[in-house]
Design a protein around this motif. Structure first.
Motif, PDB file in Angstrom:
ATOM      1  N   ALA A 157       3.490  -1.925  -3.906  1.00  0.00           N
ATOM      2  CA  ALA A 157       2.748  -2.362  -5.091  1.00  0.00           C
ATOM      3  C   ALA A 157       2.239  -1.168  -5.890  1.00  0.00           C
ATOM      4  CB  ALA A 157       1.585  -3.255  -4.664  1.00  0.00           C
ATOM      5  N   MET A 158       1.790  -0.110  -5.193  1.00  0.00           N
ATOM      6  CA  MET A 158       1.314   1.081  -5.906  1.00  0.00           C
ATOM      7  C   MET A 158       2.460   1.794  -6.614  1.00  0.00           C
ATOM      8  SD  MET A 158      -1.732   2.651  -3.503  1.00  0.00           S
ATOM      9  CE  MET A 158      -1.091   2.273  -1.870  1.00  0.00           C
ATOM     10  N   MET A 159       3.645   1.813  -5.997  1.00  0.00           N
ATOM     11  CA  MET A 159       4.823   2.401  -6.650  1.00  0.00           C
ATOM     12  C   MET A 159       5.128   1.663  -7.943  1.00  0.00           C
ATOM     13  SD  MET A 159       6.307   4.910  -4.690  1.00  0.00           S
ATOM     14  CE  MET A 159       8.086   4.844  -4.769  1.00  0.00           C
ATOM     15  N   LEU A 179      -5.011   5.429  -7.879  1.00  0.00           N
ATOM     16  CA  LEU A 179      -4.409   4.477  -6.948  1.00  0.00           C
ATOM     17  C   LEU A 179      -5.341   4.170  -5.778  1.00  0.00           C
ATOM     18  CD1 LEU A 179      -0.753   5.861  -6.880  1.00  0.00           C
ATOM     19  CD2 LEU A 179      -1.544   3.750  -7.970  1.00  0.00           C
ATOM     20  N   LYS A 180      -6.039   5.187  -5.292  1.00  0.00           N
ATOM     21  CA  LYS A 180      -6.975   4.952  -4.183  1.00  0.00           C
ATOM     22  C   LYS A 180      -8.092   4.008  -4.617  1.00  0.00           C
ATOM     23  CE  LYS A 180      -8.130   8.131  -1.136  1.00  0.00           C
ATOM     24  NZ  LYS A 180      -8.772   9.297  -0.458  1.00  0.00           N
ATOM     25  N   THR A 181      -8.573   4.171  -5.859  1.00  0.00           N
ATOM     26  CA  THR A 181      -9.617   3.281  -6.375  1.00  0.00           C
ATOM     27  C   THR A 181      -9.134   1.838  -6.401  1.00  0.00           C
ATOM     28  OG1 THR A 181     -10.574   5.049  -7.740  1.00  0.00           O
ATOM     29  CG2 THR A 181     -11.099   2.778  -8.352  1.00  0.00           C
ATOM     30  N   GLU A 182      -7.890   1.636  -6.853  1.00  0.00           N
ATOM     31  CA  GLU A 182      -7.333   0.282  -6.899  1.00  0.00           C
ATOM     32  C   GLU A 182      -7.114  -0.262  -5.483  1.00  0.00           C
ATOM     33  OE1 GLU A 182      -6.969  -1.578  -9.620  1.00  0.00           O
ATOM     34  OE2 GLU A 182      -7.922   0.110 -10.669  1.00  0.00           O
ATOM     35  N   PHE A 210      -0.601   6.607   0.763  1.00  0.00           N
ATOM     36  CA  PHE A 210       0.190   6.945  -0.425  1.00  0.00           C
ATOM     37  C   PHE A 210      -0.059   8.413  -0.775  1.00  0.00           C
ATOM     38  CE2 PHE A 210       1.629   7.064  -4.756  1.00  0.00           C
ATOM     39  CZ  PHE A 210       2.569   6.065  -4.861  1.00  0.00           C
ATOM     40  N   GLY A 211       1.035   9.183  -0.987  1.00  0.00           N
ATOM     41  CA  GLY A 211       0.865  10.611  -1.226  1.00  0.00           C
ATOM     42  C   GLY A 211       1.763  11.178  -2.309  1.00  0.00           C
ATOM     43  N   LYS A 212       1.794  12.482  -2.397  1.00  0.00           N
ATOM     44  CA  LYS A 212       2.571  13.173  -3.427  1.00  0.00           C
ATOM     45  C   LYS A 212       4.059  12.890  -3.299  1.00  0.00           C
ATOM     46  CE  LYS A 212      -0.705  17.003  -3.959  1.00  0.00           C
ATOM     47  NZ  LYS A 212      -0.893  18.471  -3.845  1.00  0.00           N
TER      48      LYS A 212
END
Length: 429
Positions: A417-419, A402-405, A380-382
């Protein structure tokens, strides 16, 4: 089998033979350069012999890893004849009478013969001309043998007999040898457990009494020297048995290790075997981590006492973390947090710890899952954030969140899901 060929002439009848007095050495690849060195010294009136571990290997029909030499020339005489002859050399340990000679693409350490001399009631080390005196100064009888370049074996202290019987014995008096260098107590056990079963680990009651009476001398030994011996002991497949005997000698507490009788030692499995299975070279560090898993503060004290490297310290504390953490996802998260270049290395430490601990906090299935675990990539990125309308926050902060999750989800959280998470946060605002 090779040991018994020394002790017995006829395996069928068991008839004892005379000790070996002559050995064939001219076929070894190192023989010619050593012979050239010997001839050079003989031209100047000095003798040269092969000493140390190479002698044991030759008797056992093994290829010596290193060939050390001893000469009746003192350091000044050595340097003079080497410089006059133009022989390549280096003063690697000249303060101890040792010079490294380079010959035919190989290097050989050559040390002057020494003897003890009493001066005003104190024992002083002097350079001498006697191989007999030099042998009497060595620690163990198996290390006091020597061979000349004609293959003649010189054994002044029953070294062959002890080698054949699998016995480690100090030259003459154990107490005297230990007083000369207390580290010889640890060196004794290092020899015993790192010899592929060649020597008995149990030293016998007589030596145990000597070790108990001399254990206090280890307090004055530099930590680095202790670690050099203990690293080999802790890495050996016979580590457990060796520590048992060392405990009977009261040596563990003298070098800041817990008593062997404590439960923490019972968790140790064959670390040499497990290390090979996972291709890990941090065997001794893993053992330390397992021993001190409930007392990391004591592990820190030991690390400072022994002055181990940062790598050993890191691996030991990794082992402590692994052995006391029953959650596979936590172990994966910890492993992921390491720098990418260290991932495989640390994974080996993690796996060796799990496989070396009888009280492993994970099931066999979870250990297998850890074996298959490869460092995941956070994709997942910019660009994903830029595609979300109304997102105006700092990209770095959101990506970190998001990386922590993603890590908490055991790396299962999808981009979709992150979006959705980001859209929900934007809507809330």
């Amino acid at each position: 089998t090779l040991l018994y060929t020394i002790k017995f002439e006829n395996m069928a009848t068991g008839e004892p033979s005379e000790p070996v007095t002559s050995l064939k050495i001219s076929h070894f690849q190192w023989y010619r350069p050593v012979k050239l060195i010997s001839d050079l010294f003989k031209e100047h009136g000095h003798d040269v012999r092969i000493v140390g571990g190479a002698v044991r290997d030759i008797i056992l029909c093994k290829q010596p890893k290193d060939v050390d030499l001893c000469t009746t020339a003192n350091p000044e005489e050595m340097l003079e004849l080497l410089e006059r002859s133009g022989t390549a050399h280096r003063k690697t340990g000249i303060q101890h009478g040792t010079v490294t000679i380079y010959k035919k693409g190989q290097n050989f350490e050559v040390t002057s013969t020494r003897r003890d001399e009493l001066i005003e009631g104190r024992k002083c080390i002097k350079y001498g001309k006697s191989f007999t005196d030099d042998a009497s100064r060595r620690d163990l009888t198996i290390n006091a043998m020597s061979i000349d370049l004609d293959g003649k074996l010189f054994d002044y202290h029953q070294g062959q007999e002890h080698l054949a019987a699998g016995l480690l014995r100090f030259v003459e008096s154990a107490a005297v040898r230990i007083e000369e260098d207390p580290l010889r107590m640890l060196r004794y056990f290092r020899f015993a457990c790192c010899s592929e079963g060649m020597f008995q680990i149990d030293c016998g009651e007589e030596y145990k009494e000597v070790f108990r009476s001399k254990k206090g001398l280890l307090e004055g030994i530099a930590g680095e020297r202790i670690w050099r011996e203990m690293e080999k002991i802790l890495s050996s497949k016979w580590c457990g048995e060796t520590l048992d005997v060392m405990e009977e000698c009261d040596l563990l507490s003298a070098i800041s290790l817990p008593k062997k009788s404590e439960e923490k030692y019972a968790a140790l499995i064959d670390t040499e075997k497990t290390a090979k299975e996972v291709n890990c070279d941090g065997k001794a560090a893993v053992v330390l981590g397992l021993i001190f898993k409930e007392h990391p503060d004591l592990l820190q004290d030991l690390i400072e006492r022994w002055r181990v490297s940062n790598k050993v310290k890191e691996d030991a504390f990794s082992a402590t973390f692994v052995s006391s953490n029953p959650c596979l996802s936590d172990l994966k998260a910890k492993l992921y947090a390491e720098m990418p270049a260290k991932f495989d290395e640390q994974k080996g430490v993690f796996l060796q710890t799990l496989m070396s601990d009888k009280k492993c906090p994970l099931s066999e299935q979870q250990v297998e899952e850890m074996k298959e675990f490869e460092r995941p990539i956070f994709t997942f990125g910019k660009d994903h954030l830029a595609s979300i309308p109304k997102f105006k926050g700092r990209h770095k902060d959101m990506l970190d969140l998001l990386k922590t999750e993603w890590i908490k989800s055991d790396f299962e959280l999808s981009i979709k899901a992150m979006m959705e998470m980001v859209r929900a946060m934007v809507t809330e605002k």
